[in-house]
Scaffold this motif. Structure first.
Motif, short mmCIF file in Angstrom:
data_model
loop_
_atom_site.label_atom_id
_atom_site.label_comp_id
_atom_site.label_asym_id
_atom_site.label_seq_id
_atom_site.Cartn_x
_atom_site.Cartn_y
_atom_site.Cartn_z
N TRP A 88 74.61 62.63 -7.07
CA TRP A 88 74.89 63.98 -6.61
C TRP A 88 73.62 64.84 -6.58
CZ3 TRP A 88 78.75 65.64 -3.92
CH2 TRP A 88 79.99 65.02 -4.02
N VAL A 89 72.76 64.66 -7.58
CA VAL A 89 71.49 65.40 -7.59
C VAL A 89 70.63 65.00 -6.39
CG1 VAL A 89 69.33 65.75 -8.84
CG2 VAL A 89 71.49 65.75 -10.08
N THR A 92 72.07 66.48 -3.21
CA THR A 92 71.79 67.91 -3.12
C THR A 92 70.36 68.16 -2.67
OG1 THR A 92 73.41 68.37 -4.87
CG2 THR A 92 71.77 70.07 -4.39
N LEU A 93 69.40 67.43 -3.26
CA LEU A 93 68.00 67.58 -2.87
C LEU A 93 67.78 67.18 -1.42
CD1 LEU A 93 66.10 66.29 -6.03
CD2 LEU A 93 66.13 68.62 -5.13
N LEU A 95 69.98 67.38 1.09
CA LEU A 95 70.52 68.42 1.97
C LEU A 95 69.64 69.67 1.94
CD1 LEU A 95 74.34 68.06 1.23
CD2 LEU A 95 73.03 67.13 3.16
N ILE A 96 69.11 70.01 0.77
CA ILE A 96 68.21 71.16 0.69
C ILE A 96 66.95 70.91 1.50
CG2 ILE A 96 66.72 72.47 -0.86
CD1 ILE A 96 68.87 72.21 -3.00
N THR A 149 63.18 65.86 -11.45
CA THR A 149 64.26 64.90 -11.34
C THR A 149 63.76 63.48 -11.56
OG1 THR A 149 65.38 66.34 -9.73
CG2 THR A 149 66.10 64.05 -9.84
#
Length: 210
Positions: A88-89, A92-93, A95-96, A149
């Motif tokens: 998930w992390v 998210t990165l 998509l950002i 991360t």
């Protein structure tokens, strides 16, 4: 338009075509990063990374389970939970980062579209240049988050390896990347935008005087 204005217009048109092509490449890379094997395609603020997956994860799991089945079954849930959280992390990165590229290309495309129309000095162009500089600051923040991360992933990986009694030895290097060139580039662009804004104000005053 005079000769110089026509050259700027033609050059801006070519740049806009290149930007649209780059946007298409980034869109394809984003789709591949979401659908292909993990680690094959990765979209970062420093570019598009292409790679191949290697190793035999299934065999590794089988060997670990054969060493101590009870212990492996006990830790499997924890490992799977950590893997889901990490996935998930990463999503998210991703998509950002894709959103960052979209905004950056949009600002540049609008800027060169104005240049193509012959609008060289305007308040709108100064704002677009300033937005590009601010996006560079955002890119630096994304790169910093990615490094944090990666550090977290390495720590968890080493901890999991020790828990699974893996014979290989690991040396953890705690590294946090601060992208100073990106920060300086963003600062320079923001300052240039400020100069462009002042130039646009002077041109507006001259136009009203005339």
């Amino acid at each position: 338009m005079n000769g110089l204005d026509q050259d700027i217009s033609r050059f801006s048109h070519r740049i806009r075509i290149c930007l649209f092509a780059l946007l298409a490449v980034i869109a394809v890379a984003t789709v591949f990063a979401l659908t292909l094997e993990k680690g094959t395609v990765w979209l970062g603020v420093d570019g598009i990374n292409l790679g191949v997956t290697s190793g035999e994860e299934e065999n590794f799991n089988e060997r670990a389970a054969s060493d101590d089945t009870a212990e492996w079954e006990e830790d499997r849930g924890e490992h799977e939970e950590w893997g889901d959280h990490l996935e998930w992390v990463g999503l998210t990165l991703l998509l950002i980062t894709a959103s960052f590229y979209g905004l950056l290309i949009f600002q540049l495309e609008r800027l060169f579209a104005a240049y193509q129309r012959g609008e060289l000095f305007s308040q709108a162009n100064a704002r677009r240049i300033r937005n590009v500089g601010l996006l560079f600051f955002a890119a630096a923040a994304i790169a910093l988050i990615e490094s944090l991360t990666e550090l977290y992933v390495m720590q968890e990986f080493v901890a999991a390896s020790l828990d699974d009694n893996v014979e290989d030895s690991w040396e953890l290097v705690q590294e946090i990347r601060v992208p100073v060139p990106i920060l300086l580039g963003g600062l320079a662009i923001v300052l240039i935008a400020r100069v462009m804004e002042k130039g646009a104000q002077l041109q507006d005053e001259m136009d009203h005087l005339i």
